[in-house]
Scaffold this motif. Structure first.
Motif, mmCIF file in Angstrom:
data_model
loop_
_atom_site.group_PDB
_atom_site.id
_atom_site.type_symbol
_atom_site.label_atom_id
_atom_site.label_comp_id
_atom_site.label_asym_id
_atom_site.label_seq_id
_atom_site.Cartn_x
_atom_site.Cartn_y
_atom_site.Cartn_z
ATOM 1 N N ALA A 143 -23.531 -2.415 -36.469
ATOM 2 C CA ALA A 143 -23.276 -3.261 -37.635
ATOM 3 C C ALA A 143 -22.328 -4.407 -37.285
ATOM 4 O O ALA A 143 -22.309 -5.430 -37.954
ATOM 5 C CB ALA A 143 -22.693 -2.438 -38.775
ATOM 6 N N ALA A 144 -21.517 -4.208 -36.225
ATOM 7 C CA ALA A 144 -20.595 -5.246 -35.768
ATOM 8 C C ALA A 144 -20.327 -5.053 -34.284
ATOM 9 O O ALA A 144 -20.302 -3.931 -33.786
ATOM 10 C CB ALA A 144 -19.287 -5.194 -36.547
ATOM 11 N N VAL A 145 -20.136 -6.169 -33.608
ATOM 12 C CA VAL A 145 -19.816 -6.156 -32.183
ATOM 13 C C VAL A 145 -18.599 -7.043 -31.949
ATOM 14 O O VAL A 145 -18.280 -7.905 -32.764
ATOM 15 C CB VAL A 145 -21.000 -6.637 -31.316
ATOM 16 C CG1 VAL A 145 -22.174 -5.684 -31.408
ATOM 17 C CG2 VAL A 145 -21.441 -8.042 -31.694
ATOM 18 N N ALA A 146 -17.921 -6.796 -30.834
ATOM 19 C CA ALA A 146 -16.731 -7.582 -30.520
ATOM 20 C C ALA A 146 -16.608 -7.750 -29.011
ATOM 21 O O ALA A 146 -17.151 -6.958 -28.241
ATOM 22 C CB ALA A 146 -15.491 -6.895 -31.072
ATOM 23 N N ARG A 147 -15.867 -8.787 -28.641
ATOM 24 C CA ARG A 147 -15.592 -9.059 -27.238
ATOM 25 C C ARG A 147 -14.188 -9.630 -27.135
ATOM 26 O O ARG A 147 -13.790 -10.484 -27.921
ATOM 27 C CB ARG A 147 -16.592 -10.066 -26.681
ATOM 28 C CG ARG A 147 -16.353 -10.384 -25.216
ATOM 29 C CD ARG A 147 -17.325 -11.370 -24.690
ATOM 30 N NE ARG A 147 -16.956 -12.700 -25.209
ATOM 31 C CZ ARG A 147 -17.573 -13.800 -24.855
ATOM 32 N NH1 ARG A 147 -18.592 -13.755 -24.036
ATOM 33 N NH2 ARG A 147 -17.196 -14.954 -25.349
ATOM 34 N N ARG A 148 -13.434 -9.147 -26.155
ATOM 35 C CA ARG A 148 -12.099 -9.678 -25.874
ATOM 36 C C ARG A 148 -12.197 -10.800 -24.857
ATOM 37 O O ARG A 148 -13.221 -10.994 -24.246
ATOM 38 C CB ARG A 148 -11.208 -8.580 -25.296
ATOM 39 C CG ARG A 148 -10.915 -7.475 -26.253
ATOM 40 C CD ARG A 148 -9.807 -6.596 -25.725
ATOM 41 N NE ARG A 148 -9.676 -5.382 -26.485
ATOM 42 C CZ ARG A 148 -9.075 -5.279 -27.658
ATOM 43 N NH1 ARG A 148 -8.550 -6.339 -28.217
ATOM 44 N NH2 ARG A 148 -8.997 -4.127 -28.287
ATOM 45 N N GLY A 149 -11.108 -11.507 -24.685
ATOM 46 C CA GLY A 149 -11.065 -12.547 -23.666
ATOM 47 C C GLY A 149 -10.702 -13.882 -24.257
ATOM 48 O O GLY A 149 -10.382 -13.995 -25.439
ATOM 49 N N PRO A 150 -10.774 -14.931 -23.438
ATOM 50 C CA PRO A 150 -10.385 -16.262 -23.907
ATOM 51 C C PRO A 150 -11.271 -16.765 -25.047
ATOM 52 O O PRO A 150 -10.854 -17.604 -25.835
ATOM 53 C CB PRO A 150 -10.507 -17.154 -22.676
ATOM 54 C CG PRO A 150 -11.202 -16.350 -21.643
ATOM 55 C CD PRO A 150 -11.178 -14.921 -22.044
ATOM 56 N N THR A 151 -12.474 -16.262 -25.129
ATOM 57 C CA THR A 151 -13.358 -16.613 -26.244
ATOM 58 C C THR A 151 -13.703 -15.341 -27.015
ATOM 59 O O THR A 151 -14.867 -14.997 -27.190
ATOM 60 C CB THR A 151 -14.641 -17.308 -25.747
ATOM 61 O OG1 THR A 151 -15.277 -16.454 -24.783
ATOM 62 C CG2 THR A 151 -14.334 -18.655 -25.129
ATOM 63 N N ALA A 152 -12.665 -14.647 -27.479
ATOM 64 C CA ALA A 152 -12.855 -13.393 -28.220
ATOM 65 C C ALA A 152 -13.657 -13.647 -29.487
ATOM 66 O O ALA A 152 -13.575 -14.720 -30.096
ATOM 67 C CB ALA A 152 -11.501 -12.789 -28.568
ATOM 68 N N VAL A 153 -14.443 -12.656 -29.862
ATOM 69 C CA VAL A 153 -15.288 -12.798 -31.049
ATOM 70 C C VAL A 153 -15.501 -11.434 -31.693
ATOM 71 O O VAL A 153 -15.504 -10.405 -31.016
ATOM 72 C CB VAL A 153 -16.650 -13.442 -30.674
ATOM 73 C CG1 VAL A 153 -17.466 -12.545 -29.780
ATOM 74 C CG2 VAL A 153 -17.437 -13.812 -31.911
ATOM 75 N N VAL A 154 -15.633 -11.439 -33.001
ATOM 76 C CA VAL A 154 -16.088 -10.282 -33.772
ATOM 77 C C VAL A 154 -17.244 -10.795 -34.620
ATOM 78 O O VAL A 154 -17.093 -11.786 -35.340
ATOM 79 C CB VAL A 154 -14.984 -9.701 -34.677
ATOM 80 C CG1 VAL A 154 -15.527 -8.556 -35.513
ATOM 81 C CG2 VAL A 154 -13.790 -9.237 -33.855
ATOM 82 N N ALA A 155 -18.398 -10.161 -34.522
ATOM 83 C CA ALA A 155 -19.585 -10.598 -35.269
ATOM 84 C C ALA A 155 -20.134 -9.428 -36.074
ATOM 85 O O ALA A 155 -20.336 -8.337 -35.533
ATOM 86 C CB ALA A 155 -20.648 -11.124 -34.323
ATOM 87 N N PHE A 156 -20.351 -9.672 -37.361
ATOM 88 C CA PHE A 156 -20.896 -8.664 -38.264
ATOM 89 C C PHE A 156 -22.371 -8.959 -38.530
ATOM 90 O O PHE A 156 -22.762 -10.117 -38.632
ATOM 91 C CB PHE A 156 -20.139 -8.666 -39.594
ATOM 92 C CG PHE A 156 -18.705 -8.226 -39.468
ATOM 93 C CD1 PHE A 156 -18.368 -6.892 -39.615
ATOM 94 C CD2 PHE A 156 -17.706 -9.143 -39.195
ATOM 95 C CE1 PHE A 156 -17.052 -6.476 -39.496
ATOM 96 C CE2 PHE A 156 -16.383 -8.742 -39.075
ATOM 97 C CZ PHE A 156 -16.059 -7.404 -39.221
#
Length: 76
Positions: A37-50
């Motif tokens: 239902a949601a994914v995320a990524r850390r780092g300089p271009t971190a993102v959380v997407a629902f």
């Protein structure tokens, strides 16, 4: 999207989302089918997407906690 009522609204076609590569991870799953239902990524271009609109979460306390958790993740 259907009409909004006092308890939010039903999402007809929520999207299952998958991390694009090994730097991302599933952080939330749909109870109905265990898809992401949601994914995320850390780092300089971190993102959380629902895969669903946050305003479809009926309970304000739950919606607020989802937003707070995403912001904490992005702030780390």
């Amino acid at each position: 999207r259907t009409a909004r009522g006092p308890d939010g609204y039903a999402v007809r076609d929520a999207d299952a989302v998958e991390p694009a590569d090994s730097t991302g991870a599933t952080v939330l799953r749909f109870a109905e089918n265990n898809t992401s239902a949601a994914v995320a990524r850390r780092g300089p271009t971190a993102v959380v997407a629902f895969g669903f609109p946050l305003d479809a979460v009926a309970r304000a306390a739950v919606r607020d906690e989802l937003i707070r958790a995403a912001l904490r993740f992005l702030d780390e």
